[in-house]
Design a protein around this motif. Structure first.
Motif, mmCIF file in Angstrom:
data_model
loop_
_atom_site.group_PDB
_atom_site.id
_atom_site.type_symbol
_atom_site.label_atom_id
_atom_site.label_comp_id
_atom_site.label_asym_id
_atom_site.label_seq_id
_atom_site.Cartn_x
_atom_site.Cartn_y
_atom_site.Cartn_z
ATOM 1 N N ILE A 34 -3.817 -1.399 -5.307
ATOM 2 C CA ILE A 34 -4.542 -0.210 -4.867
ATOM 3 C C ILE A 34 -4.194 0.905 -5.838
ATOM 4 O O ILE A 34 -3.010 1.207 -6.070
ATOM 5 C CB ILE A 34 -4.184 0.203 -3.425
ATOM 6 C CG1 ILE A 34 -4.547 -0.908 -2.446
ATOM 7 C CG2 ILE A 34 -4.903 1.499 -3.047
ATOM 8 C CD1 ILE A 34 -4.248 -0.569 -0.987
ATOM 9 N N GLY A 35 -5.222 1.506 -6.432
ATOM 10 C CA GLY A 35 -5.011 2.564 -7.409
ATOM 11 C C GLY A 35 -4.811 3.930 -6.778
ATOM 12 O O GLY A 35 -4.824 4.089 -5.549
ATOM 13 N N GLU A 36 -4.660 4.936 -7.625
ATOM 14 C CA GLU A 36 -4.428 6.307 -7.154
ATOM 15 C C GLU A 36 -5.585 6.831 -6.316
ATOM 16 O O GLU A 36 -5.403 7.671 -5.434
ATOM 17 C CB GLU A 36 -4.209 7.233 -8.364
ATOM 18 C CG GLU A 36 -2.993 6.884 -9.209
ATOM 19 C CD GLU A 36 -1.687 7.245 -8.525
ATOM 20 O OE1 GLU A 36 -1.726 8.017 -7.549
ATOM 21 O OE2 GLU A 36 -0.638 6.747 -8.948
ATOM 22 N N ASN A 37 -6.797 6.348 -6.598
ATOM 23 C CA ASN A 37 -7.984 6.837 -5.892
ATOM 24 C C ASN A 37 -8.327 6.009 -4.656
ATOM 25 O O ASN A 37 -9.385 6.180 -4.061
ATOM 26 C CB ASN A 37 -9.188 6.853 -6.842
ATOM 27 C CG ASN A 37 -9.465 5.484 -7.442
ATOM 28 O OD1 ASN A 37 -8.746 4.524 -7.177
ATOM 29 N ND2 ASN A 37 -10.511 5.399 -8.243
ATOM 30 N N MET A 88 -16.048 -11.674 -6.429
ATOM 31 C CA MET A 88 -16.970 -11.205 -5.402
ATOM 32 C C MET A 88 -16.333 -10.082 -4.563
ATOM 33 O O MET A 88 -16.968 -9.081 -4.246
ATOM 34 C CB MET A 88 -17.374 -12.372 -4.499
ATOM 35 C CG MET A 88 -18.494 -12.066 -3.520
ATOM 36 S SD MET A 88 -18.804 -13.489 -2.443
ATOM 37 C CE MET A 88 -19.157 -14.758 -3.668
ATOM 38 N N LEU A 89 -15.041 -10.265 -4.237
ATOM 39 C CA LEU A 89 -14.332 -9.222 -3.493
ATOM 40 C C LEU A 89 -14.269 -7.932 -4.302
ATOM 41 O O LEU A 89 -14.483 -6.837 -3.771
ATOM 42 C CB LEU A 89 -12.920 -9.698 -3.149
ATOM 43 C CG LEU A 89 -12.795 -10.758 -2.057
ATOM 44 C CD1 LEU A 89 -11.335 -11.193 -1.907
ATOM 45 C CD2 LEU A 89 -13.319 -10.248 -0.727
ATOM 46 N N GLN A 148 -15.760 -2.285 -5.308
ATOM 47 C CA GLN A 148 -15.938 -1.360 -6.435
ATOM 48 C C GLN A 148 -16.390 0.031 -5.998
ATOM 49 O O GLN A 148 -15.896 1.041 -6.497
ATOM 50 C CB GLN A 148 -16.935 -1.951 -7.431
ATOM 51 C CG GLN A 148 -17.068 -1.116 -8.698
ATOM 52 C CD GLN A 148 -17.948 -1.792 -9.734
ATOM 53 O OE1 GLN A 148 -18.513 -2.864 -9.482
ATOM 54 N NE2 GLN A 148 -18.085 -1.182 -10.897
ATOM 55 N N PHE A 149 -17.324 0.079 -5.072
ATOM 56 C CA PHE A 149 -17.857 1.370 -4.642
ATOM 57 C C PHE A 149 -17.448 1.696 -3.196
ATOM 58 O O PHE A 149 -18.087 2.499 -2.528
ATOM 59 C CB PHE A 149 -19.385 1.361 -4.769
ATOM 60 C CG PHE A 149 -19.863 1.086 -6.169
ATOM 61 C CD1 PHE A 149 -19.717 2.023 -7.172
ATOM 62 C CD2 PHE A 149 -20.421 -0.148 -6.496
ATOM 63 C CE1 PHE A 149 -20.136 1.756 -8.462
ATOM 64 C CE2 PHE A 149 -20.854 -0.420 -7.785
ATOM 65 C CZ PHE A 149 -20.709 0.538 -8.770
#
Length: 399
Positions: free
Chosen positions: A202-205, A386-387, A392-393
């Motif tokens: 999990i990134g910062e965003n 696929m995940l 992504q959005f």
């Protein structure tokens, strides 16, 4: 001379016109069959013209032309069927050359099917459609049944994509890293139950990303070190990484201690609660387990530590194994309290990666075993990709 009266029956004429129109205008099914046939005809002409243009460039001359630039001469044709998104196009003439071997760019060597169809068949299977159902679907769409062997061949087109995906750089700074494994059955000389070691970040965003996986046999220290080394080489930054969330596997903890010694570790509270249940007598589970859960759902780390102290005072003499089960990992069980409150729900357990495993199991339930290692890796790659496309959005809200 007698007058002959001719009466015009207008209604009868309309009926005749209607009958003629019905004879001329096709039904819905007939119309679309005709349209499909016409599209195939146009596609055939276009393919033939394209091949002819390319062949003229290959030999350096048009038919019956005498030019100095000529490189070769025509030597008849060979015929080839080709499956397209418009259906099967039969007997496509491919020119031969006397000296060189001419292969049109439209067709890869030995390929008899448009790449888009191959990928579509692979996607059907990866989305959980059984081989038997794939046959029915392809028959309805393209008018052909595709066997299990064909489906397997179609899956092989994913190999290059898999290698590119596994070696792609990790570009976003990963703040939280989830590590866990799922067991899969793979056929080698016998059916082997093997662990697929997986990593999700999990990134910062708040954006989730399936970073990679490794078929590791068993969850050994060496296997987990191989996965972590691969992630580090691709750009996983220990400086940005703040927390690693794990289930408590000894080999995994040892690998983290070696390769990520300065990163905090969070032990999954869900796995720990299951351990408590197993160590607790049935008669006391309804009392002990809720009290243990309160420790991990306190409003602060200080409150959690106080609740554990009270829990220990109450149950130390009767349930020492339960108390020890919590106490030996208490620091790692409460590590999530050092991070923002709105992150706690996501980072105090491995549920993020467990949900991905649930999706994996749903997709592959039509397969009892993977026929070989490469098939396993290709299909699991497709599911992981696929995940990522779904995530992504859709970053985690309020993260």
């Amino acid at each position: 001379m007698e007058n002959i009266s001719i009466q015009y029956d207008e209604s009868q004429e309309k009926d005749n016109i209607s009958e003629n129109i019905e004879d001329i205008i096709p039904s819905s099914t007939e119309f679309f069959d005709m349209l499909e046939e016409q599209i195939r005809h146009i596609a055939r002409i276009t393919i033939i013209n394209t091949i002819e243009d390319e062949f003229e460039q290959f030999i350096g001359a048009a038919p019956y032309k005498r030019v100095k630039e000529r490189n070769d001469y025509r030597n008849g044709v060979r015929y080839r069927d080709f499956e397209t998104r418009f259906g099967l196009i039969k007997d496509i003439p491919i020119p031969r050359a006397r000296k060189g071997s001419f292969i049109p760019k439209l067709f890869d060597r030995w390929i008899r099917r448009e790449n888009k169809i191959t990928r579509a068949i692979a996607d059907l299977f990866i989305n959980g459609i059984s081989t038997r159902k794939v046959k029915k679907i392809t028959k309805a769409i393209w008018g052909r049944n595709y066997s299990a062997a064909t489906v397997s061949k179609c899956n092989k087109v994913l190999q290059e994509d898999y290698l590119n995906w596994m070696n792609r750089p990790i570009t976003q700074p990963i703040r939280y890293l989830f590590l866990d494994a799922i067991n899969l059955k793979v056929r080698r000389h016998w059916i082997s139950k093997e662990s697929l070691l997986c990593a999700i970040g999990i990134g910062e965003n708040g954006k989730k990303e399936f970073l990679g996986f490794l078929l590791g046999g068993r969850e050994s220290t060496k296997s987990w070190e191989s996965l972590l080394l691969m992630l580090l080489q691709r750009g996983l930054s220990p400086k940005h990484l703040k927390l690693v969330i794990v289930d408590g596997n000894a080999g995994l903890l040892s690998a983290i201690d070696t390769l990520l010694p300065d990163v905090a570790v969070q032990r999954c509270i869900v796995h720990k609660i299951r351990n408590i249940v197993n160590k607790c007598p049935r008669t006391l589970r309804s009392i002990v387990v809720p009290e243990a859960k309160q420790i991990f759902y306190a409003t602060s780390q200080a409150e959690a530590q106080q609740l554990f102290y009270e829990f220990k005072q109450k149950w130390q003499s009767r349930l020492p194994n339960v108390v020890e089960c919590i106490e030996k990992d208490l620091d790692q069980l409460l590590a999530f309290y050092q991070f923002p409150y709105n992150h706690w729900e996501k980072i105090r357990s491995t549920n993020v990666i467990e949900r991905a495993f649930k999706e994996f199991r749903r997709r592959i339930k039509v397969m009892e075993t993977f026929p070989n290692e490469q098939s396993c890796l290709r299909i699991m790659f497709s599911l992981a990709k696929m995940l990522n496309e779904n995530w992504q959005f859709k970053p985690i809200k309020d993260f």
